[in-house]
Design a protein around this motif. Sequence first.
Motif, PDB file in Angstrom:
ATOM      1  N   ARG A  79       0.838  -1.213   0.000  1.00  0.00           N
ATOM      2  CA  ARG A  79       0.000   0.000   0.000  1.00  0.00           C
ATOM      3  C   ARG A  79       0.875   1.267   0.000  1.00  0.00           C
ATOM      4  O   ARG A  79       0.538   2.257  -0.661  1.00  0.00           O
ATOM      5  CB  ARG A  79      -0.926  -0.023   1.233  1.00  0.00           C
ATOM      6  N   SER A  80       1.995   1.236   0.720  1.00  0.00           N
ATOM      7  CA  SER A  80       2.885   2.395   0.750  1.00  0.00           C
ATOM      8  C   SER A  80       3.577   2.558  -0.606  1.00  0.00           C
ATOM      9  O   SER A  80       3.710   3.670  -1.124  1.00  0.00           O
ATOM     10  CB  SER A  80       3.924   2.229   1.864  1.00  0.00           C
ATOM     11  N   ARG A  81       3.991   1.451  -1.189  1.00  0.00           N
ATOM     12  CA  ARG A  81       4.644   1.500  -2.507  1.00  0.00           C
ATOM     13  C   ARG A  81       3.702   2.144  -3.525  1.00  0.00           C
ATOM     14  O   ARG A  81       4.070   3.055  -4.263  1.00  0.00           O
ATOM     15  CB  ARG A  81       5.020   0.081  -2.931  1.00  0.00           C
ATOM     16  N   PRO A 106      16.559  -2.733   2.860  1.00  0.00           N
ATOM     17  CA  PRO A 106      15.348  -1.925   3.070  1.00  0.00           C
ATOM     18  C   PRO A 106      15.662  -0.446   3.101  1.00  0.00           C
ATOM     19  O   PRO A 106      16.815  -0.045   3.285  1.00  0.00           O
ATOM     20  CB  PRO A 106      14.880  -2.381   4.465  1.00  0.00           C
ATOM     21  N   GLU A 107      14.624   0.368   2.935  1.00  0.00           N
ATOM     22  CA  GLU A 107      14.783   1.805   3.149  1.00  0.00           C
ATOM     23  C   GLU A 107      14.690   2.054   4.659  1.00  0.00           C
ATOM     24  O   GLU A 107      13.692   1.691   5.293  1.00  0.00           O
ATOM     25  CB  GLU A 107      13.661   2.578   2.444  1.00  0.00           C
ATOM     26  N   LEU A 108      15.705   2.682   5.225  1.00  0.00           N
ATOM     27  CA  LEU A 108      15.683   3.079   6.639  1.00  0.00           C
ATOM     28  C   LEU A 108      16.065   4.541   6.693  1.00  0.00           C
ATOM     29  O   LEU A 108      17.017   4.945   6.018  1.00  0.00           O
ATOM     30  CB  LEU A 108      16.703   2.277   7.459  1.00  0.00           C
ATOM     31  N   ALA A 174      10.056  16.206   4.484  1.00  0.00           N
ATOM     32  CA  ALA A 174       8.690  15.658   4.534  1.00  0.00           C
ATOM     33  C   ALA A 174       8.440  14.910   5.841  1.00  0.00           C
ATOM     34  O   ALA A 174       7.301  14.730   6.256  1.00  0.00           O
ATOM     35  CB  ALA A 174       8.480  14.697   3.357  1.00  0.00           C
ATOM     36  N   LYS A 175       9.528  14.477   6.472  1.00  0.00           N
ATOM     37  CA  LYS A 175       9.412  13.561   7.607  1.00  0.00           C
ATOM     38  C   LYS A 175       9.848  14.133   8.948  1.00  0.00           C
ATOM     39  O   LYS A 175       9.417  13.649   9.982  1.00  0.00           O
ATOM     40  CB  LYS A 175      10.305  12.334   7.332  1.00  0.00           C
ATOM     41  N   ILE A 176      10.799  15.095   8.932  1.00  0.00           N
ATOM     42  CA  ILE A 176      11.406  15.523  10.197  1.00  0.00           C
ATOM     43  C   ILE A 176      11.098  16.987  10.462  1.00  0.00           C
ATOM     44  O   ILE A 176      11.555  17.874   9.718  1.00  0.00           O
ATOM     45  CB  ILE A 176      12.940  15.322  10.178  1.00  0.00           C
TER      46      ILE A 176
HETATM   47  O1  DO4 Z   1       9.884   6.302   1.156  1.00  0.00           O
HETATM   48  C1  DO4 Z   1       9.509   7.130   1.902  1.00  0.00           C
HETATM   49  C2  DO4 Z   1       8.908   6.918   3.229  1.00  0.00           C
HETATM   50  C3  DO4 Z   1       8.108   5.656   3.342  1.00  0.00           C
HETATM   51  C4  DO4 Z   1       7.403   5.509   4.636  1.00  0.00           C
HETATM   52  O2  DO4 Z   1       7.494   6.309   5.543  1.00  0.00           O
HETATM   53  C5  DO4 Z   1       6.538   4.331   4.835  1.00  0.00           C
HETATM   54  O3  DO4 Z   1       6.396   3.490   3.950  1.00  0.00           O
HETATM   55  O4  DO4 Z   1       5.978   4.223   5.928  1.00  0.00           O
END
Ligand code: DO4
Length: 283
Positions: A79-81, A106-108, A174-176
């Motif tokens: 769903r995130s992809r 993985p993405e970390l 976008a995240k921090i």
């Molecule tokens: O790839 C960017 C962030 C993805 C993410 O935060 C998530 O899948 O929860």
Amino acid sequence: MKLYKLSAGIVLQHNYASYLLQYEWDSLINREGLYPYLSEIIPELPILSEEMATAHINESLQPPIGRQEVWAAGVTYLRSRQARMEESADSGAADLYDKVYAAERPELFFKATPHRVAGHNQQVYIRRDSSWNVPEPEMTLFINSKGNIQGYTIGNDMSSRSIEGENALYLPQAKIYEQSAAIGPCLYVPGEPVSADTVIKMSISRDDSEIYRDETSINRMKRSFTELAGYLYRECDFPDGSFLMTGTCLVPPNDFTLQQGDIISIDIGGIGTLVNTVSFKPL
Ligand code: DO4
Ligand code: MG
């Protein structure tokens, strides 16, 4: 068992009984073999009545974090992809998300220092320079300094989809930001790893009406928790342990964005419910 961090002390709940524990949070949660240690000391702890435990928790609950860094995994659910490929179609970055979902590594990413973390019933913020903001409900691991998963909590990886969608290199923005992460209400320390059938639910209310609700289970995740923890600890030391959000499994429809005053409730079976109100950072 569940550990609730208070401004003074800790409430431990186990088998419908509550106990008061005076222990420094970071040294307690980082103890190797936390569950057997807590089981051993329970008989020596003062018991709290249900009313006292509820009063303590209501009056002085803190997020279950001390000196730990908060990290997050990304694109661990289909769903995130899908959502990220849609939001980044114009920037040409859609392929990145497709590739990282399938890749071995993985993405970390780094998410928050402790002062940017909100607890249960506290505010999470949305950025003023973002037009598209969402919560991300995520099973969150507490991993001790030896790299072992000792506990779990509920995490909210607040995210700006407009900033990430504009250019994937803007991910940190976008995240921090202040109050961009929420964890709580407690640290759940089970005797065994949580079940793969554990359900994550999220609902969002606006002006007393529910405007979003969905749920799924963590067995939809592409990767294992130990795999994510193993990558995080490959070349990084965490003297007090760390928190790792394990990726979002629920994304509201693309026409949805959070507004000031919205109430986000995230429920994870066995752990509890994390509730946060959305706000802007005061000017
Ligand atoms: O790839 C960017 C962030 C993805 C993410 O935060 C998530 O899948 O929860
Ligand atoms: Mg996320």
